[in-house]
Design an enzyme around this catalytic site. Structure first.
Site, PDB file in Angstrom:
ATOM      1  N   CYS A  26      16.707  40.854  40.088  1.00 46.16           N
ATOM      2  CA  CYS A  26      17.500  40.289  38.993  1.00 46.16           C
ATOM      3  C   CYS A  26      18.589  41.279  38.557  1.00 46.16           C
ATOM      4  CB  CYS A  26      16.595  39.864  37.843  1.00 46.16           C
ATOM      5  SG  CYS A  26      17.391  38.714  36.688  1.00 46.16           S
ATOM      6  N   HIS A  47      12.482  36.379  40.489  1.00 44.65           N
ATOM      7  CA  HIS A  47      11.437  37.327  40.089  1.00 44.65           C
ATOM      8  C   HIS A  47      10.192  37.163  40.965  1.00 44.65           C
ATOM      9  CE1 HIS A  47      13.224  38.997  36.388  1.00 44.65           C
ATOM     10  NE2 HIS A  47      13.847  37.836  36.337  1.00 44.65           N
ATOM     11  N   GLU A  90       7.638  38.989  40.998  1.00 45.82           N
ATOM     12  CA  GLU A  90       6.444  39.508  40.324  1.00 45.82           C
ATOM     13  C   GLU A  90       5.700  38.453  39.518  1.00 45.82           C
ATOM     14  OE1 GLU A  90       9.875  40.381  37.424  1.00 45.82           O
ATOM     15  OE2 GLU A  90       9.558  40.128  39.575  1.00 45.82           O
TER      16      GLU A  90
END
Length: 525
Positions: A86, A181, A183
């Site tokens: 990002c 993202h 994660e």
């Protein structure tokens, strides 16, 4: 020579994203040690850390605005793989000669990206394959800016209709950037993407496992403490329980625990702590029964913050009084975990993630002239739990719901009285017992009962009852920063309510809290 479980390590630079700790937890889950530092980490410290790879996390700033955060040049001079996520991708692009601009079409939430470039990072990783052979990924986006021009030696990795450069790569330098993202759990292949970067591209070995963490912690405790004695405040919570088990395994009778029973614990909690540690494990535990002292100090106080301070001060007084009876104590053990020690406003600029640091027992180390031993300070909560299982602690103890430090003192609204605490303890016990019976306890993240100091009319048999009101609270959350109220079955709520009202004479009404966080907090005080 003992294996160095920190030998293969990843550096994560934080630009202020709410997800940064999640990246670190995901890397640890892969089995690789990592540390989280502010984006303006000193360049000498970066070189000294000697990571095998660097992850540039997200952040709320705009790269094209003046004084926005930048990655230290040392990162690009290390010669190791770099993965920008990002904002991390955007600052990488800008610093290496690309361009970032604001976008009229912002992307927040689920998105599908097309994988258009063949890279080591995403090779063979996909959620969809179109009829024309195009690979697609289901991901989580959260950005307003976008890379409009890549650095000269980069190629497009992924794209969406509104963000043509949703990913970029340079396989030769092992530099990668994605606008999504990986994660978060919403990115379905996120774990595989991070594993590919950490294990395959950075070449890390999975040395960070519960068994090796336990061995390393035990060796470090023995090296630090030697033959000296250690004191631990044992609360019965996950962190202090794991510290007690770890220290006992490392130094045996050199450890003494003080368990302060403040009268604000859950039903039978004191007996359970003593049975587990003193009787079953053979740990030296002193139980200080201080209910009267806590309740006397709390009398007349209704302000939540003042109640917390009174409980904290009283704990220190009781703990200090008990420790003064002991001879030759040189160390104080604490259950400090990694989120506690991530620096408060860690960046020199003040723009990075802010997490309050804390000491579990206030100023005790200074007052008592003791040295600290903090064997969990490198671990996240989920790692502490896995370590607890590795050390043989029961699953139900290790995966127990969180319980606030002030205990029932902040689950009794307003003034704390023994009558209220006794009623609340029993109601809470019924709620948890029924959640377990219905196999809902581990489906919710936290559940408890709140005592409300208001009375309501009820009818029991032929008589009217004017008694207290309690509220049930159950939430589902991943990180406790946001939480949704748990949609428990009506039949379960009916059973809990019926038992509480029928079995506890002082309660006439049960309510269910349907507030999410935000805007409400999980605890009521």
């Amino acid at each position: 020579m003992a294996l160095d479980i920190h030998a293969h390590r990843i550096l994560i630079l934080d630009f202020g994203s709410q997800y940064t700790q999640l990246i670190a937890r995901r890397v640890r889950e892969i089995g690789v040690y990592c540390e989280l530092h502010p984006f303006d980490m000193d360049e000498d410290a970066i070189r000294e850390f000697a990571p095998k790879g660097v992850i540039l996390a997200g952040g709320p700033e705009s790269v094209h605005e003046a004084n926005s955060p930048r990655c230290p040049q040392a990162v690009f001079d290390l010669g190791v793989p770099v993965f920008g996520i990002c904002y991390g991708m955007q600052t990488m692009a800008e610093q290496l000669g690309g361009k970032v601009e604001g976008s009229e079409l912002r992307e927040f939430g689920y998105a599908r990206v097309d994988v258009v470039g063949k890279s080591r990072l995403l090779d063979g990783i996909e959620d969809h394959i179109d009829a024309d052979g195009l690979f697609g990924l289901d991901v989580w986006m959260s950005h307003g800016d976008k890379v409009t021009k890549m650095p000269s030696d980069f190629h497009i990795l992924a794209s969406t209709p509104s963000c043509p450069i949703a990913g970029m790569f340079n396989d030769e330098r092992a530099y990668y950037g994605v606008q999504f993202h990986p994660e978060v759990t919403h990115t379905k292949q996120g774990g595989r993407i991070l594993s590919r970067f950490v294990l395959d591209i950075c070449g890390c070995e999975a040395l960070w496992t519960p068994s090796k963490i336990a061995e390393d912690a035990i060796a470090n405790i023995r090296a630090q403490v030697g033959t000296d004695n250690v004191l631990l405040g044992l609360s019965g919570g996950v962190d202090s329980s794991v510290v007690a088990a770890l220290l006992h395994k490392a130094i045996g009778d050199q450890l003494t625990c003080v368990f302060v029973d403040n009268g604000l614990l859950r039903l039978h909690e004191g007996e359970q702590v003593m049975a587990m540690f003193a009787e079953n494990m053979g740990v030296k535990v002193i139980r200080a029964n201080a209910e009267d002292q806590f309740l006397n100090n709390l009398a007349g106080e209704a302000d939540p913050e003042k109640k917390r301070k009174i409980i904290g001060r009283t704990f220190i007084d009781v703990f200090d009084a008990e420790s003064c009876k002991l001879d030759n104590i040189k160390y104080l053990a604490q259950g400090t975990i990694y989120p506690d020690v991530i620096e408060s406003a860690g960046a020199k600029s003040g723009k990075a993630h802010v997490i309050k640091s804390h000491h579990n027992v206030g100023g005790l180390p200074e007052e008592m002239n003791l040295k600290l031993v903090e064997p969990l300070r490198e671990l996240f909560k989920d790692e502490v739990r896995r370590l607890g299982l590795e050390l043989g602690l029961p699953y139900d103890m290790v995966y127990r719901h969180p319980f606030p430090g002030p205990g029932l003192g902040v689950r009794i609204l307003g003034e704390v009285k023994k009558e209220y605490a006794d009623l609340l303890r029993r109601a809470d016990h019924i709620f948890i017992e029924e959640l377990r019976k219905a196999d809902w306890y581990h489906k919710v993240s936290q559940a408890f009962v709140v005592f409300q100091p208001v009375k309501s009319v009820g009818v029991v048999g032929d008589g009217r009852r004017y008694a207290w009101v309690v509220a049930l609270r159950a939430v589902e959350t991943i990180d406790f920063m946001t939480a949704r109220w748990a949609h428990l079955p009506y039949e379960l709520l009916e059973t809990v309510s019926g038992r509480i009202i029928n079995e506890i004479e002082g309660i006439s009404r049960v309510t269910y809290d349907v507030s999410s966080k935000p805007p409400a907090t999980i605890e009521w005080e």
